[in-house]
Design an enzyme around this catalytic site. Structure first.
Site, short mmCIF file in Angstrom:
data_model
loop_
_atom_site.label_atom_id
_atom_site.label_comp_id
_atom_site.label_asym_id
_atom_site.label_seq_id
_atom_site.Cartn_x
_atom_site.Cartn_y
_atom_site.Cartn_z
N HIS A 174 0.85 -1.19 0.00
CA HIS A 174 0.00 0.00 0.00
C HIS A 174 0.88 1.24 0.00
CE1 HIS A 174 -2.99 2.94 1.04
NE2 HIS A 174 -3.93 2.05 1.27
N CYS B 6 -19.34 0.31 8.28
CA CYS B 6 -18.21 -0.44 7.73
C CYS B 6 -16.93 0.38 7.82
CB CYS B 6 -18.48 -0.84 6.28
SG CYS B 6 -18.78 0.56 5.18
N TYR C 235 -0.50 7.87 2.90
CA TYR C 235 -0.90 7.16 4.11
C TYR C 235 0.13 6.10 4.47
CZ TYR C 235 -4.20 4.51 7.10
OH TYR C 235 -4.82 3.87 8.13
N GLY D 21 -36.92 -4.35 5.85
CA GLY D 21 -36.75 -5.20 7.03
C GLY D 21 -37.70 -6.38 7.02
N ALA E 233 -0.61 4.25 -1.40
CA ALA E 233 -1.57 5.27 -1.82
C ALA E 233 -1.93 6.19 -0.66
CB ALA E 233 -2.83 4.60 -2.37
#
Length: 451
Positions: free
Chosen positions: A76, A259, A81, A303, A78
């Site tokens: 990683h 999430c 970060y 639901g 990107a």
């Protein structure tokens, strides 16, 4: 277990760098320069000797991944970060030595990591590199920088590029594109990078429709697509797509909800506003029932329909009562039917809502589930009992022989509760999910156990 399921694992090797939480233990994080992370911890510039040590550690980690039977590794770099990404970005890297300044110097650490990993693994063991096609911030790396670096990454030993976008702090909405961002927002950058390399280029970033993903590949814009959040909304998405069951896929709303941001930062548990099973897969295993029940679901909103489908799939005899002639609940109220030409925002909102509504229609069409939707049953029962339309239901008259689990309304936020009901109700005991106090009192008077 991953291999047994027919897939393979690509662990992402990282050094958190400025983003490290080691400051919580009194250890100063390392960064290319003095950087402040989300926790307010300030990093110190990493020394040259420490850089060389970190490069060696990456190579050792890559070797362990191959020895463990992984299918490849991912790196990683990107989003400005973690350590490699922070070195690459001029927004973070303010060094004046061989690891800072010009773009070649800022990319030096990444190239050394790639080369060290390649020396420690087999020639055919893949390395995937995630990059920001554009950081989309003034003073950050643009597409031009990535077009310059992509061939260098390939020459160093990278086997595939995965193109994301944005930076961690200034433009988080570009890393995790949600409501305000367009679908496939990194496709242009990925397609341009594909033109300058000879390795596969994948794209990631709000690609929540597998048919759109397939179109990108078929048109030659990219070689593949990475999906994350859509697999939370529907873990069976790849299987359903392979079987051409596109309308049966429960779509991701790209909402940027639980999430991404946990309810309790001290106990982070991934959740999904669309799929209530996320984070509770082992709590609610799918077990077909050996004692089928009659299940009444009142309300055919998201639901209610989720509850009905779950119960029917487990073998229960399901009836859905819905006061209108259509399923969908409050989703229907969001779809425009006034005849006016919608603007762009109206159009995208309608498409999104129709996108979510389609799986409900599809579930209803699966006759093997045995779900019956009766639009007039609720009205008939109220009329027969002499009750006004919004009065308490005479539950003691509707429970038949005491074997009928009953759930009332709820909306998508209550579907986990409905699912719990279906999994636990048993003969002689009925659990009810409801919110109106007068109705609750009626249930208690009738001897109904409340959940």
């Amino acid at each position: 277990r991953v291999s047994d399921a027919g897939s393979t694992l690509f662990p992402q090797l990282i050094h958190p760098g400025p983003e490290s939480i080691c400051a919580l233990k009194g250890i100063t994080p390392l960064g290319p320069s003095v950087n402040t992370n989300a926790n307010g911890a300030v990093s110190r510039p990493i020394t040259i000797d420490e850089i060389h040590k970190v490069v060696k550690q990456y190579g050792q980690a890559a070797r362990r991944a191959e020895e463990a039977g992984c299918g490849g590794i991912a790196l990683h770099v990107a989003h400005a970060y973690m350590l490699p990404g922070a070195f690459l970005s001029p927004l973070r890297n303010k060094r004046m030595d061989e690891y800072g300044g010009c773009i070649d110097n800022r990319a030096r650490l990444i190239l050394e990591i790639i080369e060290e990993c390649r020396r420690n693994i087999s020639p055919d063991f893949p390395i995937v590199l995630r990059v920001s096609g554009s950081e989309r911030e003034p003073g950050g790396n643009s597409l031009d920088e990535m077009l310059y670096l992509a061939p260098k990454f390939e020459a160093a030993g990278v086997d595939m590029l995965e193109v994301s976008g944005g930076v961690q702090y200034e433009g988080l909405q570009n890393i995790l594109p949600s409501h305000s961002q367009k679908i496939g927002m990194n496709v242009y950058e990925a397609s341009e990078i594909k033109k300058v390399v000879n390795i596969p280029v994948f794209v990631v970033g709000k690609i929540n429709d597998v048919r759109y993903a397939a179109d990108l590949v078929e048109r030659g814009l990219v070689d593949g697509v990475s999906m994350g959040r859509p697999l939370l909304a529907d873990p069976d998405l790849p299987k359903k797509a392979y079987e051409n069951r596109f309308d049966d896929i429960t779509p991701c709303g790209s909402c940027g909800g639980r999430c991404i941001t946990p309810e309790d930062p001290h106990h982070p548990v991934c959740k999904c506003h669309i799929n209530p099973l996320v984070g509770h897969e082992y709590d609610y295993p799918f077990n077909p029932t050996d004692k089928p029940k009659k299940v009444l679901v009142i309300g055919a909103g998201p639901g209610g329909m989720y509850t009905a489908v779950t119960a029917a799939e487990r073998g229960h005899d399901v009836t859905v009562w819905e006061k209108s002639k259509q399923i969908g609940g409050q989703l229907k109220s969001g779809i425009r039917h006034d005849g006016r030409a919608p603007d762009y925002d109206d159009w995208t909102l309608n498409c999104d809502i129709l996108f979510w509504h389609k799986p409900l229609d599809c579930a209803l069409e699966l006759s093997s589930m045995g779900i019956r939707v009766d639009a007039d049953a609720l009205r008939r029962q109220l009329d027969a009992a002499g009750c006004p339309q919004r009065a308490e239901l005479p539950f003691h008259k509707l429970l038949l022989d005491g074997t009928l689990p009953l759930t009332m309304g709820g909306g998508i936020g209550q579907s986990r509760l409905c699912m719990l009901l279906i999994g636990t109700a048993h003969i002689g005991e009925v659990q009810v999910s409801l919110w109106d106090e007068a109705t609750r009192k009626t249930c208690e008077d009738a001897g109904v156990m409340l959940l």
